[in-house]
Design an enzyme around this catalytic site. Structure first.
Site, mmCIF file in Angstrom:
data_model
loop_
_atom_site.group_PDB
_atom_site.id
_atom_site.type_symbol
_atom_site.label_atom_id
_atom_site.label_comp_id
_atom_site.label_asym_id
_atom_site.label_seq_id
_atom_site.Cartn_x
_atom_site.Cartn_y
_atom_site.Cartn_z
ATOM 1 N N TYR A 1 2.206 11.447 4.238
ATOM 2 C CA TYR A 1 1.483 10.286 4.777
ATOM 3 C C TYR A 1 -0.008 10.411 4.456
ATOM 4 O O TYR A 1 -0.665 9.443 4.081
ATOM 5 C CB TYR A 1 1.706 10.194 6.304
ATOM 6 C CG TYR A 1 0.768 9.225 6.986
ATOM 7 C CD1 TYR A 1 0.796 7.867 6.685
ATOM 8 C CD2 TYR A 1 -0.179 9.676 7.915
ATOM 9 C CE1 TYR A 1 -0.097 6.979 7.296
ATOM 10 C CE2 TYR A 1 -1.062 8.803 8.523
ATOM 11 C CZ TYR A 1 -1.025 7.457 8.204
ATOM 12 O OH TYR A 1 -1.911 6.589 8.796
ATOM 13 N N PRO B 1 -12.328 5.250 8.750
ATOM 14 C CA PRO B 1 -11.227 5.072 9.704
ATOM 15 C C PRO B 1 -9.925 5.652 9.153
ATOM 16 O O PRO B 1 -9.546 5.385 8.021
ATOM 17 C CB PRO B 1 -11.124 3.543 9.837
ATOM 18 C CG PRO B 1 -11.808 2.974 8.628
ATOM 19 C CD PRO B 1 -12.831 3.978 8.213
ATOM 20 N N ARG C 1 4.333 2.425 0.562
ATOM 21 C CA ARG C 1 3.985 3.809 0.189
ATOM 22 C C ARG C 1 5.294 4.559 0.055
ATOM 23 O O ARG C 1 5.952 4.863 1.050
ATOM 24 C CB ARG C 1 3.074 4.405 1.241
ATOM 25 C CG ARG C 1 1.881 3.455 1.426
ATOM 26 C CD ARG C 1 0.848 3.943 2.345
ATOM 27 N NE ARG C 1 -0.137 2.876 2.533
ATOM 28 C CZ ARG C 1 -0.932 2.773 3.581
ATOM 29 N NH1 ARG C 1 -0.865 3.674 4.530
ATOM 30 N NH2 ARG C 1 -1.800 1.796 3.675
ATOM 31 N N HIS D 1 -9.085 1.540 -0.251
ATOM 32 C CA HIS D 1 -8.255 2.145 0.789
ATOM 33 C C HIS D 1 -7.646 3.474 0.310
ATOM 34 O O HIS D 1 -6.533 3.834 0.663
ATOM 35 C CB HIS D 1 -7.131 1.173 1.182
ATOM 36 C CG HIS D 1 -6.766 1.194 2.640
ATOM 37 N ND1 HIS D 1 -7.098 0.179 3.501
ATOM 38 C CD2 HIS D 1 -6.096 2.107 3.398
ATOM 39 C CE1 HIS D 1 -6.622 0.458 4.715
ATOM 40 N NE2 HIS D 1 -6.019 1.634 4.660
ATOM 41 N N GLY E 1 -13.169 6.774 -1.958
ATOM 42 C CA GLY E 1 -12.080 6.787 -2.928
ATOM 43 C C GLY E 1 -12.202 7.939 -3.911
ATOM 44 O O GLY E 1 -12.895 7.830 -4.912
ATOM 45 N N GLY F 1 -12.147 10.016 3.213
ATOM 46 C CA GLY F 1 -11.018 9.814 4.111
ATOM 47 C C GLY F 1 -10.048 10.978 4.126
ATOM 48 O O GLY F 1 -9.778 11.559 5.181
HETATM 49 C C1 LIG Z 1 -4.057 8.798 6.439
HETATM 50 C C2 LIG Z 1 -4.981 7.649 6.171
HETATM 51 C C3 LIG Z 1 -5.049 6.615 7.091
HETATM 52 C C4 LIG Z 1 -5.949 5.542 6.881
HETATM 53 N N1 LIG Z 1 -6.073 4.564 7.826
HETATM 54 C C5 LIG Z 1 -7.003 3.591 7.667
HETATM 55 C C6 LIG Z 1 -7.247 2.643 8.683
HETATM 56 O O1 LIG Z 1 -6.646 2.677 9.761
HETATM 57 N N2 LIG Z 1 -8.176 1.681 8.450
HETATM 58 C C7 LIG Z 1 -8.890 1.616 7.279
HETATM 59 O O2 LIG Z 1 -9.736 0.731 7.108
HETATM 60 N N3 LIG Z 1 -8.694 2.518 6.302
HETATM 61 C C8 LIG Z 1 -7.780 3.514 6.474
HETATM 62 N N4 LIG Z 1 -7.603 4.444 5.499
HETATM 63 C C9 LIG Z 1 -8.473 4.412 4.296
HETATM 64 C C10 LIG Z 1 -9.712 5.263 4.540
HETATM 65 O O3 LIG Z 1 -10.521 4.708 5.540
HETATM 66 C C11 LIG Z 1 -10.550 5.404 3.250
HETATM 67 O O4 LIG Z 1 -10.865 4.121 2.753
HETATM 68 C C12 LIG Z 1 -9.821 6.199 2.172
HETATM 69 O O5 LIG Z 1 -9.157 7.310 2.722
HETATM 70 C C13 LIG Z 1 -10.844 6.653 1.136
HETATM 71 O O6 LIG Z 1 -10.256 7.333 0.087
HETATM 72 P P1 LIG Z 1 -10.151 8.939 0.021
HETATM 73 O O7 LIG Z 1 -9.024 9.324 0.949
HETATM 74 O O8 LIG Z 1 -9.842 9.211 -1.400
HETATM 75 O O9 LIG Z 1 -11.470 9.487 0.492
HETATM 76 C C14 LIG Z 1 -6.733 5.519 5.698
HETATM 77 C C15 LIG Z 1 -6.645 6.571 4.773
HETATM 78 C C16 LIG Z 1 -5.790 7.631 5.016
HETATM 79 C C17 LIG Z 1 -5.748 8.762 4.023
#
Ligand SMILES: Cc1cc2nc3c(=O)[nH]c(=O)nc-3n(C[C@H](O)[C@H](O)[C@H](O)COP(=O)(O)O)c2cc1C
Length: 362
Positions: free
Chosen positions: A30, A83, A170, A241, A273, A295
């Site tokens: 996940y 987030p 996913r 995201h 990202g 994230g």
């Molecule tokens: C496990 C997980 C849950 C996420 N949940 C949300 C969320 O609830 N709301 C949101 O805007 N983005 C969510 N994201 C996206 C992150 O906020 C972020 O944009 C993203 O992780 C950035 O990319 P990176 O993981 O490569 O740093 C989530 C990402 C992950 C990995």
């Protein structure tokens, strides 16, 4: 010995090793997974890797300053904690542990509405500046009520995520039947179709009705960035995201220069990202961002050791940022610009963990 001292991983590679050891396969996938072919995720990483530094010499870097300010809050490093829905799956403290680490370390957290504890409980447990990201699972009146409650709870910013009109597929989760603990479709028992009905009118409404800075997350096009700024949006957040929504998007760091040009310094720009290391953060800043979101870094640090893991991870990240800037000849954030980077051939096959090439060697 403090909790934080007990968390003594020596490198970010060790942090990720610990996270992998601690998480069950469902939670691990996940966290590291993405939509469909996962190519948006790999492109994010490939693009970050494709920039190399052109260091400048003979600048005094004896006191590198990496501090700044976002929405009135001091920022110890130019990094925000994005987030993360169901973050409590990585450490039982969930959003509260992230909030405590963000506060004690000195950066801003954006708390997801799709995690536990909820935003009011987090604010009660850890008072302080924080941004609330809300998925719309109710009508406009429902949204207004939550914004007012967030303001009353002390939130200093409100974030709408615009890249999640519908929930993606996913495959890692689909094929295992894994349902995240705070599944967004079930958020507060509401109806996710409101998220699909979010438009520019929603932005206008929030700006008109509420006195809270607005962050729009998921901006990938210069025209949209310009329209956001013209509509009064206070922070432009470039994101796909983490590759978890639309498959085959361009990399965020490739969307960044166009967005930064459209914004033209009028409001802060955040990018996320594929950023996993201090040098990655510095690249994002060179290419026009004011802040970088991390994230999966946040999720991995939480999985490694909750509050203490995140504190330790952020301290190592801070060291990496400071060292990269010193060696680049940049004494402060204002010294970072596009003349310090150029494109080159990426070395690693891009993957979610390719920023940690030693992960299986130690
Ligand atoms: C496990 C997980 C849950 C996420 N949940 C949300 C969320 O609830 N709301 C949101 O805007 N983005 C969510 N994201 C996206 C992150 O906020 C972020 O944009 C993203 O992780 C950035 O990319 P990176 O993981 O490569 O740093 C989530 C990402 C992950 C990995």
């Amino acid at each position: 010995m403090s909790l934080e001292e007990k968390m003594d991983f020596r490198s970010l590679t060790e942090m990720v090793q610990l996270a992998r050891k601690n998480l069950a396969p469902g939670e691990w996938d996940y966290l590291v997974g993405a939509a469909d072919t996962e190519s948006s995720l790999r492109r994010n990483r490939a693009a970050v890797d494709s920039w190399v530094f052109k260091p400048r010499i003979l600048n005094d870097v004896s006191a590198v300053d990496v501090t700044s300010e976002l929405l009135g809050s001091p920022m110890r490093i130019p990094v925000v904690l994005p987030p993360i829905g169901s973050v409590q799956a990585f450490d039982a403290g969930g959003g509260t542990s992230v909030a405590r680490a963000a506060k004690d370390f000195g950066i801003l957290q954006i708390l997801s509405s799709a995690c536990a504890p909820d935003y009011e409980a987090v604010a009660q447990g850890v008072p302080g500046p924080r941004i609330y990201q809300l998925y719309l699972v109710g009508d406009e009146a429902w949204m207004d009520d939550h914004i007012e409650r967030a303001l009353a709870a002390g939130y200093t910013g409100f974030c709408l995520t615009a890249d999640t009109q519908v929930y993606s597929r996913r495959e890692r989760d689909v094929m295992k039947g894994y349902v995240p603990q705070s599944g967004r479709t079930a958020t507060a028992g509401g109806d996710f179709s409101h998220q699909a009905m979010m438009t520019w009118d929603t932005i206008a409404h929030v700006k008109e009705k509420h006195d809270i800075p607005l962050v729009v997350k998921g901006v990938m096009h210069g025209d949209d960035a310009k329209r956001c700024v013209d509509a009064g949006v206070d922070v432009i957040y470039v994101s796909n995201h983490g590759g978890r929504q639309l498959d085959h998007t361009k990399a965020c760091v490739d969307a960044l220069p166009e967005v930064a040009e459209a914004v033209a310094g009028r409001v802060p720009v955040v990018v996320d990202g594929g950023f996993m290391r201090g040098a990655d953060v510095v690249k994002g800043l060179c290419l026009g961002a004011n802040f970088v979101g991390m994230g999966r870094f946040e999720g991995l640090a939480m999985a490694a050791g909750g509050y203490a893991g995140l504190m330790r991870g952020l301290k190592i990240l801070e060291q990496e940022i400071r060292i990269s800037m010193a060696l680049l000849g940049a004494p402060d954030l204002a010294a970072l610009n596009a003349s310090l980077v150029e494109r080159s051939v990426p070395l690693a096959d891009p993957s979610v963990l390719s920023a940690f090439p030693l992960i299986d060697d130690y």
